[in-house]
Design an enzyme around this catalytic site. Structure first.
Site, PDB file in Angstrom:
ATOM      1  N   GLU A   1       0.879  -1.178   0.000  1.00 42.26           N
ATOM      2  CA  GLU A   1       0.000   0.000   0.000  1.00 42.26           C
ATOM      3  C   GLU A   1       0.914   1.224   0.000  1.00 42.26           C
ATOM      4  O   GLU A   1       1.415   1.626   1.040  1.00 42.26           O
ATOM      5  CB  GLU A   1      -0.900  -0.019   1.251  1.00 42.26           C
ATOM      6  CG  GLU A   1      -1.875  -1.184   1.302  1.00 42.26           C
ATOM      7  CD  GLU A   1      -3.097  -0.975   0.407  1.00 42.26           C
ATOM      8  OE1 GLU A   1      -3.368   0.172   0.029  1.00 42.26           O
ATOM      9  OE2 GLU A   1      -3.771  -1.971   0.090  1.00 42.26           O
TER      10      GLU A   1
ATOM     11  N   CYS B   1      -2.299   9.632   2.536  1.00 44.59           N
ATOM     12  CA  CYS B   1      -1.832   9.016   1.283  1.00 44.59           C
ATOM     13  C   CYS B   1      -2.770   9.311   0.116  1.00 44.59           C
ATOM     14  O   CYS B   1      -2.328   9.406  -1.021  1.00 44.59           O
ATOM     15  CB  CYS B   1      -1.670   7.518   1.476  1.00 44.59           C
ATOM     16  SG  CYS B   1      -3.169   6.732   2.057  1.00 44.59           S
TER      17      CYS B   1
HETATM   18  P1  NAD Z   1       8.111   4.673   5.009  1.00 42.86           P
HETATM   19  O1  NAD Z   1       8.185   3.864   3.776  1.00 42.86           O
HETATM   20  O2  NAD Z   1       9.267   5.545   5.342  1.00 42.86           O
HETATM   21  O3  NAD Z   1       7.921   3.732   6.296  1.00 42.86           O
HETATM   22  C1  NAD Z   1       6.924   2.730   6.355  1.00 42.86           C
HETATM   23  C2  NAD Z   1       7.404   1.593   7.247  1.00 42.86           C
HETATM   24  O4  NAD Z   1       8.589   1.014   6.698  1.00 42.86           O
HETATM   25  C3  NAD Z   1       7.735   1.982   8.682  1.00 42.86           C
HETATM   26  O5  NAD Z   1       7.181   1.007   9.551  1.00 42.86           O
HETATM   27  C4  NAD Z   1       9.245   1.976   8.726  1.00 42.86           C
HETATM   28  O6  NAD Z   1       9.755   1.594   9.977  1.00 42.86           O
HETATM   29  C5  NAD Z   1       9.618   0.955   7.672  1.00 42.86           C
HETATM   30  N1  NAD Z   1      10.875   1.272   6.989  1.00 42.86           N
HETATM   31  C6  NAD Z   1      11.343   2.515   6.665  1.00 42.86           C
HETATM   32  N2  NAD Z   1      12.506   2.416   6.002  1.00 42.86           N
HETATM   33  C7  NAD Z   1      12.805   1.093   5.925  1.00 42.86           C
HETATM   34  C8  NAD Z   1      13.885   0.339   5.355  1.00 42.86           C
HETATM   35  N3  NAD Z   1      14.906   0.935   4.752  1.00 42.86           N
HETATM   36  N4  NAD Z   1      13.838  -1.001   5.445  1.00 42.86           N
HETATM   37  C9  NAD Z   1      12.803  -1.625   6.051  1.00 42.86           C
HETATM   38  N5  NAD Z   1      11.766  -0.964   6.600  1.00 42.86           N
HETATM   39  C10 NAD Z   1      11.763   0.368   6.557  1.00 42.86           C
HETATM   40  O7  NAD Z   1       6.751   5.492   4.897  1.00 42.86           O
HETATM   41  P2  NAD Z   1       6.108   6.552   5.873  1.00 42.86           P
HETATM   42  O8  NAD Z   1       6.968   7.771   5.926  1.00 42.86           O
HETATM   43  O9  NAD Z   1       5.756   5.907   7.168  1.00 42.86           O
HETATM   44  O10 NAD Z   1       4.743   6.889   5.114  1.00 42.86           O
HETATM   45  C11 NAD Z   1       4.663   7.805   4.063  1.00 42.86           C
HETATM   46  C12 NAD Z   1       4.421   7.130   2.737  1.00 42.86           C
HETATM   47  O11 NAD Z   1       3.481   6.098   2.870  1.00 42.86           O
HETATM   48  C13 NAD Z   1       3.838   8.078   1.698  1.00 42.86           C
HETATM   49  O12 NAD Z   1       4.407   7.804   0.447  1.00 42.86           O
HETATM   50  C14 NAD Z   1       2.363   7.724   1.678  1.00 42.86           C
HETATM   51  O13 NAD Z   1       1.689   8.037   0.499  1.00 42.86           O
HETATM   52  C15 NAD Z   1       2.435   6.256   1.917  1.00 42.86           C
HETATM   53  N6  NAD Z   1       1.188   5.784   2.503  1.00 42.86           N
HETATM   54  C16 NAD Z   1       0.413   4.948   1.790  1.00 42.86           C
HETATM   55  C17 NAD Z   1      -0.786   4.519   2.326  1.00 42.86           C
HETATM   56  C18 NAD Z   1      -1.699   3.580   1.587  1.00 42.86           C
HETATM   57  O14 NAD Z   1      -2.631   3.091   2.215  1.00 42.86           O
HETATM   58  N7  NAD Z   1      -1.495   3.303   0.326  1.00 42.86           N
HETATM   59  C19 NAD Z   1      -1.168   4.938   3.588  1.00 42.86           C
HETATM   60  C20 NAD Z   1      -0.334   5.797   4.267  1.00 42.86           C
HETATM   61  C21 NAD Z   1       0.849   6.197   3.742  1.00 42.86           C
END
Ligand code: NAD
Length: 453
Positions: free
Chosen positions: A209, A243
């Site tokens: 997602e 998002c």
């Molecule tokens: P992110 O990708 O930075 O983090 C998401 C998760 O991944 C966190 O739990 C984090 O601990 C983990 N993570 C981060 N870097 C990692 C790595 N290198 N290796 C493994 N795990 C890692 O995203 P965010 O900042 O939490 O959220 C923002 C993004 O999420 C935006 O792009 C937004 O559009 C998207 N989003 C999508 C939805 C959806 O339902 N489609 C919902 C909310 C947010």
């Protein structure tokens, strides 16, 4: 217990078959519902510490969502988990054919920070409903909500069934080395690729997602006032950290001035003030700096002020924007709304087509031809005609992305299916079978096989 041992005990527990019992799943869904209700204040306090979100917004966009999910599964679990009878083709007679939904096994849910409860608990609820064990790793960026979920769940659920691990990149990297039967990830496209690669090592199916730049098109045939009001609400909810928030607006040149005026009117009316019930702050300094750097002060139509002390960014409308501006190069994920004007509707659809497929897309128009072209030409996860964001609230619609904005979906029955395998079983009678498929073969048999197949 470490990650590996926890997963091992969950696999052993899953193999006891206990989670396949629908009553067992319902019992834990009810337990989770009670825990959420009993701990509502703890959940409000934690999210307020993380990013100053009001009780009202937290209830509407988080708690009520999660409770609604639980109620949906409590009501529909019997029918969702029942084997579904399908017709049997002539060549397989005499038999019955059924699809048996079965849980995938040991699942991993990785959450994002912007709606920390909904984005962690909704997939967890779908996983429980489908009969799986689950490890949940919420986002460390919203650290108080992560701790609140870990406390509530780890103190009340057996770790061999459901367990929350706290942690950031290092911890998630370690967890991702393990072999799960399903990974459900919410977050950025960049990290989605890391998760996908890790899952590929074990051939683990994933639901991703992700995000992207979600466009809104406003044509001269729209109700401009309604469009502006709904766009302002959807954009500045959670200070743009949503998002499915409209990322940018494409407005027909002839109604641009009227539309901009209406945007100004509703931002003022909605009273988005710093530290108010109405308006959230930015999650952290890193995001504050990233968002404020996207503001070109020469292009500010309304707003444009910010305060680094309390991480507040005013709702900001940017005008005279073109596709080359910095603000158009990445998902904004903050309270900036760039407005680009267009003259030709077909050309503007082509411009959107050149971008990556967005998570959402919206159009405001009362022109049926424009509505049809919008649906037929553009590919996007989901969206609305004459509204924004609200498609998310209908459980009968799947929620998920396409292309760069993700794969797979959830909500309602789609969440159940995401965490299930559809096992196909043909059950044949042991009588009434012709010799047709068995050797020795003959011309006569081919003649009959051709008729039958
Ligand atoms: P992110 O990708 O930075 O983090 C998401 C998760 O991944 C966190 O739990 C984090 O601990 C983990 N993570 C981060 N870097 C990692 C790595 N290198 N290796 C493994 N795990 C890692 O995203 P965010 O900042 O939490 O959220 C923002 C993004 O999420 C935006 O792009 C937004 O559009 C998207 N989003 C999508 C939805 C959806 O339902 N489609 C919902 C909310 C947010």
């Amino acid at each position: 217990m470490n990650y590996q041992d926890t997963l091992h005990t969950q696999r052993e527990f899953f193999n006891t078959q206990k989670t396949k019992n629908v009553k067992f799943r319902k019992m834990y869904l009810e337990k989770l519902r009670d825990l959420i209700t009993q701990n509502e204040n703890l959940l409000y306090e934690a999210i307020d510490k993380d990013f100053g979100k009001s009780k009202f917004e937290t209830y509407v966009t988080e708690i009520s969502f999660v409770l609604k999910d639980i109620d949906y599964y409590l009501k529909n679990l019997n029918s969702l988990s029942k084997p579904k009878k399908v017709t049997t083709n002539l060549a397989n007679q005499i038999a019955t054919s059924k699809i048996h939904p079965e849980p995938l096994g040991c699942t991993l849910v990785i959450g994002a920070w912007n709606y920390p409860y909904q984005l962690s608990l909704s997939p967890l609820i779908a996983s429980i409903a489908a009969g799986n064990c689950c490890i949940l790793k919420p986002s460390e960026i919203a650290e108080h909500t992560m701790r609140a979920m870990a406390k509530i769940i780890n103190e009340n659920f057996p770790p061999e069934y459901i367990h929350v691990f706290e942690g950031g990149i290092d911890e998630t990297t370690e967890i991702l080395k393990l072999k799960f039967d399903k990974i459900f990830f919410t977050g950025s496209t960049k990290v989605g690729k890391i998760v996908y690669k890790a899952a590929a090592e074990h051939l683990t199916p994933v639901t991703l997602e992700l995000g992207g730049k979600s466009p809104v098109i406003v044509t001269k045939d729209a109700n401009i006032e309604v469009a502006a009001k709904r766009i302002i609400w959807g954009k500045f909810l959670n200070a743009g950290q949503t998002c499915v928030a409209p990322d940018y607006v494409l407005v027909e040149e002839s109604v641009k001035e009227q539309f901009l005026e209406m945007l100004r009117k509703y931002i003022t009316e909605f009273k988005y003030e710093s530290n108010s019930e109405q308006y959230t702050r930015i999650i952290n300094k890193k995001n504050f700096e990233r968002i404020t750097q996207l503001v070109n002060s020469h292009k500010v139509y309304f707003g444009g002020n910010f305060n680094e002390q309390n991480l507040h960014i005013e709702p900001t409308i940017l005008h005279n924007i073109n596709w080359e501006d910095d603000v158009m190069q990445e998902e904004i994920f903050g309270p900036l709304l760039p407005v680009i004007s267009f003259i030709n509707f077909h050309q503007v659809l082509n411009s959107v087509l050149e971008m990556e497929k967005p998570l959402s897309a919206y159009i405001f128009t009362n022109n049926d031809e424009e509505k049809n072209l919008f649906i037929q030409k553009l590919s996007f996860g989901g969206g609305c005609i004459n509204d924004v964001v609200m498609h998310l609230g209908n459980d009968n619609l799947p929620f998920g992305g396409v292309g760069n904005s993700g794969m797979g979906s959830y909500h309602g029955k789609f969440g159940f299916e995401t965490f299930s395998h559809q096992k196909a079983v043909l059950d044949r009678a042991t009588w009434g079978e012709p010799d047709l498929k068995y050797p020795p073969y003959s011309e006569n048999k081919i003649k009959w096989i051709k008729k039958l197949l």
